[in-house]
Design a protein around this motif. Sequence first.
Motif: not given
Lengths: 562, 261, 194
Positions: C60-61, C64-65, C106, C111-114, C184-185
């Motif tokens: 996920a990190a 990010r989706k 999440f 699903w915006r903050n990781y 994304a990261i």
Amino acid sequence: MQSDPQSHRTGFAAEWHEVTVQYPFATRQVVGPVSIAVRPGERVLLLGPSGSGKSTLLLTLTGLVSNSIPATVSGDICLFGVNVGTRQPWAWAAQVAQYFQDADQTLCGMRVEDEIAFALENRALPPKHIADRVMEAMQRVGVPESWRKRPTSTLSGGERQLVALAATLVQNAPLFVADEPTAHLAPQAADRLHALLTEHDPHRSVLIVDHRLEGLIQHIDRMVVLGRDGTILAEGHPRTIFRDERDLLASEGIWCPVATMLDAQLEHAGIAPPAAPLSVEEALSHVDPALSSREDVDRAIPAVKAFVAEYAVRSAPTALGAPVLAELVKADCAPFLGPTILRNIDLAIHQGEILGIFGANGAGKSTLGLCLSGLLPLKAGSRTGAPGGYAFQRPENQFTVGTVRDEILDALPEQVAARDKAEHVASALATWGLSGLENRHPFELSQGQKRRLALATLTVSDRWPVLVLDEPTAGLDALGVSTLMREMQALQGRGHAIAVITHDMDLALRLCPRSIVVGEGGILADGPTQELMSDTALLRRAGLAEPSCAIALQWLHRVASC
Amino acid sequence: MLKALNPLSKLLVCIVGLVASVLVFDARFQVVLIVVTGFTLVALNRTSPLLLLALMVPFCLFGLGFLTTSLLFRQDSDFATRMAGEALLSSHAFSAGLTLFLRAVACGMISVFFALTTDPAALVRALMVHARLPPRIGYSLFAAMLLVPDLASEAQQMRIARAMKTGRRIRRVPGPAEIMSLVIPMLAFAIRRAGRTALALEARGLSPVGPRTVLNAPSFRRSDAIFIIAALSVIALCGAAAFSDIGGVLSLPLVGHEEPA
Amino acid sequence: MSSTRGWTLRETLIVTVLGAVFAVLYLGWVQVWLIAQAIFGPVTMDVVMGFWFIASIVAAAIIRKPGVAFAAEVLTAAVQILLGSPAGLLLLVTGAVQGAGAEVVFAATRWRNYSLPVLLTAGIGAAIFSFIYTWIRFDYGALQPGILIAMFILRCLSGALLGGWLGHLIVEALYRTGALAGLAIDHAKRSAIA
Ligand SMILES: Nc1ncnc2c1ncn2[C@@H]1O[C@H](COP(=O)(O)OP(=O)(O)OP(=O)(O)O)[C@@H](O)[C@H]1O
Ligand SMILES: Nc1ncnc2c1ncn2[C@@H]1O[C@H](COP(=O)(O)OP(=O)(O)OP(=O)(O)O)[C@@H](O)[C@H]1O
Ligand SMILES: [Mg+2]
Ligand SMILES: [Mg+2]
């Protein structure tokens, strides 16, 4: 699916119009602005120094760059008259077959037959038809039946390249795009593939990027030369460019065909060939000793001699009785998790020696090299000598840390003082033309930059008495190869022993006083390089070819006997 | 000949076998499963018994964990057996542990049976043809399966490159510290390889929509029917025998331990 | 990086490939657990549990989706079954429950903050979900409240540290290798610097 009807309307198979590309967070554009058009049936060569954006440009063609690899692309790109952006990259596969610079990038990791059939399966062709075409492609490219069920990851570098080429050629697409398709192929296979890739067919356009020009350049209709800044330096027919822009190409570190140098020598002697030659034969056809006037031939002799001298062995032969730095005795070698492929090998390498290692693809050169450097345990027999350094055939395998700078720092021996280290790194980067890239991830570099970085980590220090370089010239431009030769000779001067595995016979002839030929499960020949290269039977048996200067030498012999 | 069967029929039988092994909490049943599966492999697939034994080692170690816990922690036997979910059947901690041990080996044997007789490519193809698995998912799974064997050679390359830079010799078997240090590079390799494979698949036209041919897709033949009927009957017979022997007491379908996921 | 919520082929492949690699690691961790269990007794399970949430957190990190955390954990379970985990098919349920626990956290950030706190919370989310699940399966109601509370706290801690924090460390280390370029990261990090 053979040819898109629209191509007849717009006239171009592929067209870049004022295209620029910038990678995210990069300070400058890597490409452009560039305008190139490829007509149907035309065979175009894209040439340029390493890092000039050739691979990037090819990746924009079906929208992979910007769609799958993030980058900002401006300008128009059209395929068969249709704007590329109107379709997803996968929708172009019926029109465009792409061979990427790295065979591993082209292959999906399946078994050989699945790999070759994959593109046709995606087009939903009937199974019988696919089977026939797979068979045909395998035969044309020279992929043996026995590989069908093998996973591509168990093939050698060159074998993998062959499979990847078969997998793209089988698509029979009206536009074929290939990025250095023969970099790892042995000479005979490379010649065969060059001919196959550039077969003239009015319904098929070909766009090739390659540094290896011998055997290819004759079949090219037009070439485009990119400069370091990613813009077009020159464009036109190879004959005009290689004669008119010779000095420009040399100063940019771009490869020219071997014949270009002979052309220059002949021109200097006032007996230039009527048309700029693309092969040594052509360059000498107007001074054929049997047909031309004796006067012309006499004028050509010093020029040809000077040319041949360029290809003579330049490095000093090993001193007699120099100490042995590494030795294999009755060694059996096997690749990791693979079967034993070389048996009973006896091989010694001496202080201050540069040893050439040649052989067909899959002969076991890389395996032998790893064993010689002491990094791969032997199946039987023994190795003596200090552990050596190894430049992997795939430069990525060399990289263990996160940035270009750390990669070089990591390779320095521990006892070097911290302040000296920074100096060493800076000078290594400058030597190999990597300045400005120190904070980049090694995997984000262009293929030639990766190769140079890998070589820089090995040549930056004196820590390995024995070095094995596995196809170090693959992917390098002319400038990179001249750096490599300088560095190798410097290491040799400092008493290192270097073994170089290569398919480049010209380079080998200049660098290696002694060579071995690997094949048929052992060492086929071991002796002075010049002698091996004149043994045509041996060359044929081992899948090799004569060096480019051989024709000039024969010409000199014929002149002498006339 | 087991290799020629449709992967899906093998999958069905193996799933039934695994479920049965989990549900029937009886040591003898597990032994029968192990013996029958092992014998089938040796007789029909010509698997070398030595290889089979070697493959069972990790499962035995795994199972041994249960055995020792139930032996060592007798005082907790209430907890352990309740965890084992079969307090009704036997209050004897050891027999519960033994059954758990055998179950681990039985499940291992069934999985090995599947792995040794099935080509992953054939499985994915069968799933795409007979179970309408979308090709993008199919090829993603396929890529993941192909990756696992390549991890070993990639790790070896990495070890060679490191040994060269550190100047230390490569040990034949990496120690725990070295294995730990390889985790991140192997993950990075896996992610890179995934990106590269995605590019290759896309460049050669793998589309999320539209028809595609699946070559060499395994079909169902009569031998599949025979195999399924035979295998299921054997499992059913053994299961029935185990149940009747227990005297009709249903073993609770609770699993013996918390499984990690 | 594609800004849409749908997964690209590259992202799909990365999730499956992470599933495969973590499945191997999970099976290795089972051995660690068993050895520890033999020494320290059954509560060990709660202590080591967090590591089994790590696949969903790492995936996920990186990607990010929506759905990544859940899918990664289920896939890891599936690959473990294929690799022959003796835990059997119920592993799929366990995987789904744990993945859902992380996914919920999440989802709460849309699903915006990781950031690290979110990852820690995701680990705790997975721990809570898995605790409820084991409660139902093993009838924890019969246990003494003291032990129960201890188990719950241990599991949450384990989820936060072995799941969230270790996951964070792994992601950072992976980022330094450059393998995450273009995901994304990478985008988030570089825009943060720029
Ligand atoms: N994914 C990427 N992200 C950022 N920069 C990149 C990326 N790929 C390539 N580059 C940079 O873009 C430039 C052009 O690279 P490219 O691979 O197109 O060169 P090339 O002409 O093909 O060179 P070579 O002959 O060495 O293969 C190089 O400086 C390279 O470092
Ligand atoms: N894991 C493996 N399993 C089976 N065969 C293998 C494996 N690895 C390599 N081989 C085979 O071993 C042979 C030697 O491989 P090697 O890489 O040494 O060849 P090479 O001479 O370097 O070829 P190239 O010029 O193509 O790089 C090849 O025929 C290859 O197919
Ligand atoms: Mg390139
Ligand atoms: Mg090789």
